[in-house]
Every structure is written in C-alpha cells, then in structure tokens.
Design an enzyme around this catalytic site. Structure first.
Site, mmCIF file in Angstrom:
data_model
loop_
_atom_site.group_PDB
_atom_site.id
_atom_site.type_symbol
_atom_site.label_atom_id
_atom_site.label_comp_id
_atom_site.label_asym_id
_atom_site.label_seq_id
_atom_site.Cartn_x
_atom_site.Cartn_y
_atom_site.Cartn_z
ATOM 1 N N LYS A 3 0.848 -1.197 0.000
ATOM 2 C CA LYS A 3 0.000 0.000 0.000
ATOM 3 C C LYS A 3 0.880 1.241 0.000
ATOM 4 O O LYS A 3 1.893 1.283 0.709
ATOM 5 C CB LYS A 3 -0.912 -0.028 1.238
ATOM 6 C CG LYS A 3 -1.972 1.072 1.272
ATOM 7 C CD LYS A 3 -2.913 0.876 2.459
ATOM 8 C CE LYS A 3 -4.025 1.912 2.495
ATOM 9 N NZ LYS A 3 -4.968 1.669 3.612
ATOM 10 N N SER A 52 -9.815 1.536 2.470
ATOM 11 C CA SER A 52 -8.927 2.351 1.666
ATOM 12 C C SER A 52 -7.822 1.558 0.977
ATOM 13 O O SER A 52 -7.192 2.066 0.070
ATOM 14 C CB SER A 52 -8.288 3.432 2.533
ATOM 15 O OG SER A 52 -7.478 2.823 3.540
ATOM 16 N N SER A 81 -10.170 -0.957 6.781
ATOM 17 C CA SER A 81 -9.568 -0.754 5.458
ATOM 18 C C SER A 81 -8.803 -1.943 4.899
ATOM 19 O O SER A 81 -8.353 -1.891 3.759
ATOM 20 C CB SER A 81 -8.651 0.469 5.470
ATOM 21 O OG SER A 81 -9.426 1.639 5.363
#
Lengths: 502, 100
Positions: A80, A155, A179
């Site tokens: 990420k 996210s 997330s």
C-alpha cells in the site's frame, strides 16, 4: 512464459526450493499479469521492477549457493502506498506527496522483504487512507476485478484488487476502521487486521494512531498467516508495538476447531439494503455457525450492546487523530508548496488546501472541529467514553467465546459514485469492522460466497481476542476449508481461458 | 448543535486550510449532516465512564539511552520544497516590523 499467479505463497517458495522455477520467473509472471490486467484495474500507482528483480536475484543466488530459501522466497508482493520503502515514492494517494521519495523503510515492509518476498509495486489507496471505496485517490480509482463498474472497497483497494486479480500473491494494507477487511470482503480475498500493536507501525504514514494496524491480504488464510509470521513482533522504532511473544501463526492453520467456542454477534446495527444482498449476507453468518457446529465447535449467541455507537465514536476519534497527524503536511519539510507565498501562514494555508483532496479536507475539518474549544467534551471526550464501553463489551464476550462472527460489510461492492453524494452512507460500509479497531482486537475477513443477485463476493468477519491471532486463523482456516469456495474473478477467468492451450 | 459557515471558517483557520467560499458552503452542509448522525453520542449516559485514549493497557515503553544513527541532514532535506542544503527555506518571518 510461466504463469505462476495461481500458486500460493508456500507453493512459490517450495517451487523455488525444489528448483522448479526461479524467483526471477516469479517476478516476470507477476509483471505479465499486471500488464494484461492493470490497465483496467489500476491497482498499482507505481511498479518497482528494479527492486523486484534485484530481490529475485538475491533469492536465486542464495538458492544456487545451496541455501534453503526463506519462508517467502520469490513471493510477489504489493505494498500500500502509505508505507515507506527506499527506492520508491510514497504518495499516500495524495497530490500533496506526489513527489515524496522514501528516505527510510517501513518495518513491516522490510520484514516481508527480509523473508524473501519480491516488491512488485506500490498499491493505490484512498488519499491518506480516508475512504471505503478507493475513489478518493488523487491518481484515479481502482476498479474491482469482479466487476469493473464497481469499487474494490477501501482504503486498501489497490492492495486487495492486486491480490484478487492474481497480480501478486500477497499484499500489505493498513486498517484503521476496516480498510483491510472491507476491501477483502468486496474483492473475495482474505484480509487480516492483527491486534493493535502486533505489527510495528513504523514507516506507515499515520492516520489514526490509536487505531491503525498494518496487515496482509492473500487468497488463503494460510498465506496471510505466513505473511503475519514475517511481519509480527516488537520494534524498537515503534514504542506502541507490543512485546507480547510472537507465535508461529502458519502452524495454527489446519488444527481444526474442535472445542473452540464461537459466538454469533446478534445485535449488529441495521443498514439500508440497496442491492438485495443484505439477507444473503446475514445468512452467511448463520451458515457459518452451522459449519462451525458441524466441525465440533461450541456455538452460541452474543451481544455487543455498545458496538452500535462505534460508527459515531469512530467518526470523532479517527478524524481527531487524523487532523493532528496531518498537521505535519505544511509545505515546509516535504510535500507540495503553494507558489509565491506572501508569508508563512499563507504558505501553510494554501499548500494544504491545494494539496489535500475533498475527503481529506472533510476529515481534517471534522477532527479539528471536534477538538476545538467548546466542543471537546461534547464530542471527543464523549467518544472516548463510548470507546471504553465498546472495549468492555468485547472483554465480556471473550470471557465466553474464542471467536466472534459477523458479516464483514453490510453490502457487496457498490457502483462508482453511488455513495459519493452522502459521506455518511459511505461511512456505513465500515459499521461492522469499526468496533474492532476501537477495541484493538484482531479480526479477519474470509470469502463466504457470491451474492446471487449481483454475483459479487461476500465476506465473513471473524473477531479474536487480543493477541489471539493463532486461534483466529485456526478458525478462519477451518471455515475456509469447509465452505471450499475458491473465488476467481471473471476478469481472471477470461484471461486464463484466452490463454488456454498454451 | 448546528454548524454555521462562520464556524467552518473558524475551524478552517485552526486547521490551516485556505478554503474557497464554495468549499465553505459545501463543508457546512456536509459536516452538518455528519454531525447530525453522530450527535447520538451526546445522548448517551456515560457519566463516570473512564475515557479510553489507547486500546491496550500499556505502560511507558523505554529503551536504553544509547545514541543510534537516525536521519541524516541530507535525508531530512531530500524532500524539502526549498532548502539551501543545510536548512529548510521559508518566507521571511522577521523584517522591518509590522505595519501599524
């Protein structure tokens, strides 16, 4: 070229150990899949072939020298883009960090690479991890490999989609209110949020410091357990990382659930049903309970009466912590700076307003308001007390049960723009995952089947006690094996079909 | 508690965000709607409940007072929008004095 994208992490490692293929071929396989699909999916913001091939070369050289390959040798991973890795940009999906070059490594990323993994690229995300759809990235949305018209969740949507589409075997995400688990459920992948403090947060750009936790995505419970083996444990660079001893989590997979006590959470808040999947999602939990009972677990009902206030408490505490953490983006030390500032205040105010996107500004404003004079007690103080009640609920539940079950999300992946008009409707997506972050427990989302009306994946959330990841993963693996659901998105099936006969 | 445009402008200054009039207007409506949903917290009777600042009962975590390498000056300045190689550069904050 070899297509290794269907292999598990263990199979990649063992294949390299047995000399069936090289780590270099594993990296090539990952980039070939990315080239075929990422134009549609947009899971990656940046590919890092130089780093990946250098890592592959080290694995192959060690193997040639007769060394036994490490546990994640040659395993392609996505990271990420809120985690630092020297040699990459770390943009957090934001314009304000568009040119930010990592000057140090995130501990979890470093540990994954030290276990032999190959850093394939940095994954797209909602800006600063604010969102449940990955529509809030300054670099454009990620699309769900199951249906390109739908969101992958957020996210960590890029990290989830990269695994769902078989571009990488494992990826790292971060979970502040759901997330990792929510995009895991929406893309048919396994997403694990470890106990707060189980994994060092050093080197991940902070959102909510008392809520954030790094965790892995994979296509199986065994794969995320292997990843947790690599990244768990205390770190001198993060004083909130826990000294609690690390177990060998991958050893727990396969132990079965005989005698384990499983509680079904019966009082989850209701949410509007927009696509007809709500009943099916509720049914996932009932079916899971039957499955656990059949496997020899004790199954009962449990209530978490304060959990229904979790969403409200979270939307005070999360933004409050975020507004404080994001104060560091001031246009002075890193990030974009506004042109021709008249003075320092003007520099701060315009750099931030120009650099941050709408959802980030919304959360900073909400957090600053909740912490401002006159409102602090009414909002922040009250939310911190509600948080205590939620923690007490979980404590009481874990006196009687080892694992709790809920749906991961109230609905399947929604269409782009569907929730954009009302921020609160978007926030509702995390209603089942948020209480876990407030309490700090561990939890995992496991694929539970496809909703019949939409064909989209649904997820089962299993929640474990503090530092009880072994028990949690043991239960998750038993469920995974019993439902025997091996989700492959149509996009991937068509690709494999097109290549049939090669 | 209804939030007004004047509240939003005040909070924007506290948060160091130069918002346009349009943003102030949009945010007034959006924050008002979100606060409307989370106002339920204010109706809870939480008298006497201890607030939680941190999810785990951790005590102070100390380490030996030993010097270890940290960020070098070069690394710290690497991402600066403006620097002279030794320090971050910003607009002058001292000068001839404030206009009266």
């Amino acid at each position: 070229m070899l297509d290794l994208s269907a292999l598990s992490a263990r199979e990649v490692r063992d294949g390299i150990a047995a000399g069936e293929f090289s780590a270099r071929e594993a990296a090539e396989s990952a980039y070939a899949r990315i080239e075929a699909l990422d134009g549609d999916v947009h899971a990656f913001l940046q590919l890092t072939p130089e780093l990946a091939f250098a890592a592959a070369e080290r694995v192959d050289a060690a193997r040639a020298a007769g060394e036994d390959p490490p546990p994640l040798a040659g395993v392609p991973v996505g990271i990420k883009d809120n985690m630092n890795l020297i040699g990459t940009r770390t943009t957090c999906g934001s314009r304000i960090l568009g040119n930010y070059k990592s000057v140090y490594d995130c501990t979890a990323v470093r540990r994954l690479l030290d276990a032999g993994a190959l850093p394939i690229g940095k994954c797209n995300m909602d800006e600063f991890a604010f969102g449940s759809s990955t529509e809030n990235s300054a670099y454009g949305p990620t699309r769900n490999p199951w249906d390109l018209e739908r969101v992958p969740g957020g996210s960590s949507g890029g990290s989830a989609a990269s695994v769902a589409a078989g571009m990488v075997t494992l990826s790292l995400g971060s979970d502040t209110g759901g997330s990792i688990r929510q995009p895991g459920a929406l893309t048919g992948t396994v997403g694990l949020k470890p106990t707060y403090g189980r994994v060092s947060r050093y080197g991940v750009v902070a959102f909510g410091s008392s809520l954030d936790q790094i965790g892995p995505f994979g296509t199986s419970v065994a794969d995320v357990a292997l990843a947790l083996d690599a990244i768990a444990g205390a770190d001198t660079m993060d004083a909130t990382s826990s000294p609690e001893p690390v177990e060998r989590y991958s050893a727990a997979v396969g132990l079965g659930v005989q005698g384990l006590r499983v509680g079904i959470v019966r009082d989850m808040p209701g949410v509007p049903d927009t696509d007809g999947c709500l009943n099916e999602i509720a049914h996932v939990v009932d079916r899971a309970a039957e499955t656990f009972a059949a496997l020899g677990a004790e199954v009962g009902d449990v209530t978490l009466p304060s959990a229904r206030h979790g969403l409200a408490a979270y939307y005070i505490i999360g933004p409050a912590e975020a507004s404080s953490n994001l104060a560091r983006f001031d246009g002075i030390r890193y990030g974009v700076r506004a042109e021709d500032p008249t003075d320092v205040l003007d520099l701060y105010m315009r750099s931030r307003a120009e650099g941050f996107g709408p959802e980030t500004i919304r959360r900073i404003m909400l957090g600053t308001y909740a912490l401002s004079a006159g409102y602090y007690d009414a909002y922040y103080g009250q939310a911190q007390k509600a948080r205590t009640r939620i923690i007490e609920d979980f404590r009481a539940a874990f006196e009687h049960y080892d694992v709790l079950l809920t749906p991961t999300t109230p609905e399947v992946a929604f269409r782009f723009g569907e929730k954009a008009a009302d921020p609160y409707m978007m926030y509702l997506n995390d209603v089942y995952t948020i209480p876990v972050n407030l309490a700090g427990n561990c939890a995992v989302s496991v694929p539970a089947g496809l909703c019949s009306s939409t064909g989209m994946p649904m997820g089962l959330q299993l929640i474990g006690d503090y530092f009880a990841e072994s028990t949690l993963l043991r239960a998750a693996a038993a469920y995974e094996q019993a439902v025997h659901f091996d989700p492959v998105p149509p996009l991937v099936r068509s690709l494999v079909g097109a290549k049939g006969g090669e | 508690m209804a939030i007004t445009e004047s509240d939003v402008r005040h909070v924007a200054l506290l948060a160091r965000l130069a918002l346009s009039d349009e943003q102030v207007s949009t945010l007034t409506a959006e924050l008002g709607a979100v606060l409307g949903h989370i106002d339920e917290l204010q109706r809870l009777d939480l008298e006497g409940v201890q607030p939680t600042a941190h999810p785990l009962a951790m005590t102070n975590n100390t380490r030996a007072d030993v010097v270890v390498p940290g960020l070098t000056r070069e690394m710290a300045l690497k991402n600066a929008p403006a620097s002279d190689g030794r320090a971050f550069l910003i607009p002058a904050i001292t000068g001839a004095g404030e206009e009266s």
